[in-house]
Scaffold this active site. Structure first.
Site, short mmCIF file in Angstrom:
data_model
loop_
_atom_site.label_atom_id
_atom_site.label_comp_id
_atom_site.label_asym_id
_atom_site.label_seq_id
_atom_site.Cartn_x
_atom_site.Cartn_y
_atom_site.Cartn_z
N SER A 146 0.84 -1.21 0.17
CA SER A 146 0.00 -0.03 0.23
C SER A 146 0.90 1.21 0.06
O SER A 146 1.58 1.39 -0.91
CB SER A 146 -1.14 0.12 1.09
N GLU A 163 -8.97 -3.94 -5.47
CA GLU A 163 -8.10 -3.00 -4.50
C GLU A 163 -9.11 -1.66 -4.15
O GLU A 163 -8.65 -1.45 -2.91
CB GLU A 163 -6.82 -2.49 -5.44
#
Length: 504
Positions: free
Chosen positions: A199, A326
């Site tokens: 991330s 995502e």
């Protein structure tokens, strides 16, 4: 085991269950407090005696999640104490090495950079012993902390003049230089360093790949790995949005009337700035983070997509993995914004023409929520991964698809202490060992475990193929090489084309 770093001596502790020696809470930079708040990291002071490295470091001061379901409760002060989690004196790292006695020499090194939207996260959450166990004691692991939120990513002209823009990235860079200087004392090879993050940690990896226009000297790593590359809008440090953000911090910290606003912020109590940090984060558009890297003109000189298109990268090779879905967790699943309006909120510099193009690209991809999920996931995570892959001639792409395959769901399949939901040993070994093989050989096909069931990877440029890690409906392992959807590829090219508007 005692390691002498010159400025301090640290004694590690042996974990017999995992056959790993841990050095927890090793200081790599001076405390960024007082006059050093908002400044670039400095060398730590000399500390006499032996420091027992058996305690996890305190996390850096963080803010609340801007898409947390507890937003209203935070506003009402019901969980206000959580705002104050962490400390400014947090520039520590953890080192994990295999075995108990003298370090094995010349091992490849993984430097892990945690995620959290550049606003949260810490080293203790990521046990390096998990990676060492997956490698069969073939690697050394370093887990790094860095300044978060406004403490690490406050933009603006005043910061350029009197502080350090992208201080959180500079912390990471400082830690990477620490690794080059000291990791051999722990058995690691400084010429075999691979940086890895998830991330915002993967976004940080991207930043180091493009740092100094891909010409960082000395070289700090030989390869990079990204899990869910995060690339939000990255504006110039003195853009209208950056200046507005700085001014809002100044205003909320009651520094607006000061002759020198940066000095006022430096003298403010940590609790005050932490509250400002959280309040501003909660006011952000759902699922977005405001205190993120900027184009600072020195460390980061251009928009990331521009540097990547020019092929100016640090590192020889890349392994990049995304999750199938995502964007979903960053989208208000009750949103009534259509694709055009949603993209305009997500990227405030988009014009009406670009918003219409977004609507055209996504009109056939479900209802408004499903379109928003796709826009967020592709524009911020999946497509930046493509841009990275395209910049490296030696690159491999993977996809974690085990349902529901949301953002961050892959973490527990390499940091297995987190507890993966699909506990099939073949899948766990195949997925985690792909990363480890790449660390060791820069090639996920160079298996060190003959029982690894992963098929042969192909380099990304040979056909834009990815290795998909999934399971069947009857709980069997399903790992296969697949081509990417052409519609996705085209949408990514669109996002690349409007990078000047999205700030990417």
């Amino acid at each position: 085991m005692i390691i002498d770093l010159g400025y301090a001596r640290y004694q590690g502790t042996f974990d017999s269950r995992n056959n790993v020696t841990n050095f927890l809470g090793v200081r790599y930079a001076s405390a960024p407090v007082g006059n050093l708040r908002f400044s670039a990291p400095r060398q730590p002071a000399i500390t006499p005696g032996i420091q027992l490295a058996d305690t996890q470091p305190s996390s850096c001061t963080s803010s609340r999640n801007p898409f947390s379901t507890a937003r209203a409760s935070i506003r009402e002060g019901q969980i206000e104490t959580s705002v104050m989690k962490g400390t400014e004196d947090c520039l520590f790292l953890n080192v994990h090495i295999p075995g108990e006695s003298r370090p094995i020499e010349g091992l490849p090194v993984i430097v892990w950079i945690h995620g959290g939207g550049y606003s949260a996260g810490s080293a203790p959450a990521y046990p390096g012993s998990d990676l060492i166990r997956a490698s069969g004691n073939r690697v050394v692991v370093v887990v790094v902390q860095y300044r978060l939120g406004l403490f690490g990513f406050l933009p603006g002209t005043k910061m350029k003049e009197g502080g350090a823009l992208n201080a959180g990235l500079l912390d990471q860079d400082f830690a990477l230089r620490w690794v080059q200087t000291h990791i051999s004392k722990f058995g690691g090879d400084p010429e075999k360093v691979v940086i890895w993050g998830e991330s915002a940690g993967a976004g940080s990896v991207l930043q180091h790949v493009i740092a100094n226009d891909g010409n960082t000297d000395p070289k700090l790593f030989r390869a990079a790995m990204t899990s869910s590359t995060y690339l939000p809008s990255q504006y110039a440090y003195n853009s209208r949005i950056s200046e507005a953000l700085y001014n809002e911090v100044v205003s909320q910290a009651n520094c607006a009337e000061s002759i020198n606003t940066l000095d006022c912020l430096r003298s403010a109590r940590t609790e005050v700035l932490a509250t400002v940090n959280t309040n501003i984060s909660l006011d952000a558009f759902y699922g977005t983070f405001l205190f993120v890297p900027v184009i600072d003109g020195s460390f980061i000189t251009q928009r990331p997509t521009e540097v990547l298109k020019q092929g100016k990268v640090n590192g020889e090779a890349l392994l990049a993995v995304v999750n199938t879905n995502e964007g979903d967790m960053f989208v208000d699943q009750k949103t009534d914004l259509d694709a055009a309006r949603y993209s305009g909120q997500l990227f405030p510099e988009l014009g009406m023409e670009q918003e219409r193009e977004v609507a055209e690209k996504y009109e056939s991809l479900g209802n408004s929520v499903e379109q928003a999920n796709r826009i967020m996931g592709e524009a911020i995570f999946t497509c930046p991964t493509y841009f990275l892959l395209d910049a490296f001639p030696n690159a491999y792409k993977g996809e974690f698809a085990i349902p529901p395959a949301l953002h961050s769901h892959d973490i527990s399949y390499y940091f297995t202490s987190w507890g993966p939901t699909f506990k099939n040993p073949d899948l766990l070994a195949a997925f985690s060992q792909s990363f480890i093989s790449f660390v060791i050989s820069l090639d996920p096909n160079a298996k060190f475990d003959s029982t690894n069931v992963t098929p042969q990877w192909r380099k990304f440029r040979e056909g834009q193929e990815k290795m998909v890690f999934n399971r069947t409906e009857n709980e069997k392992v399903d790992i296969r090489l697949m081509s990417d959807d052409r519609g996705l590829v085209e949408r990514c090219r669109f996002w690349e084309s409007v990078g000047a508007f999205t700030g990417q």
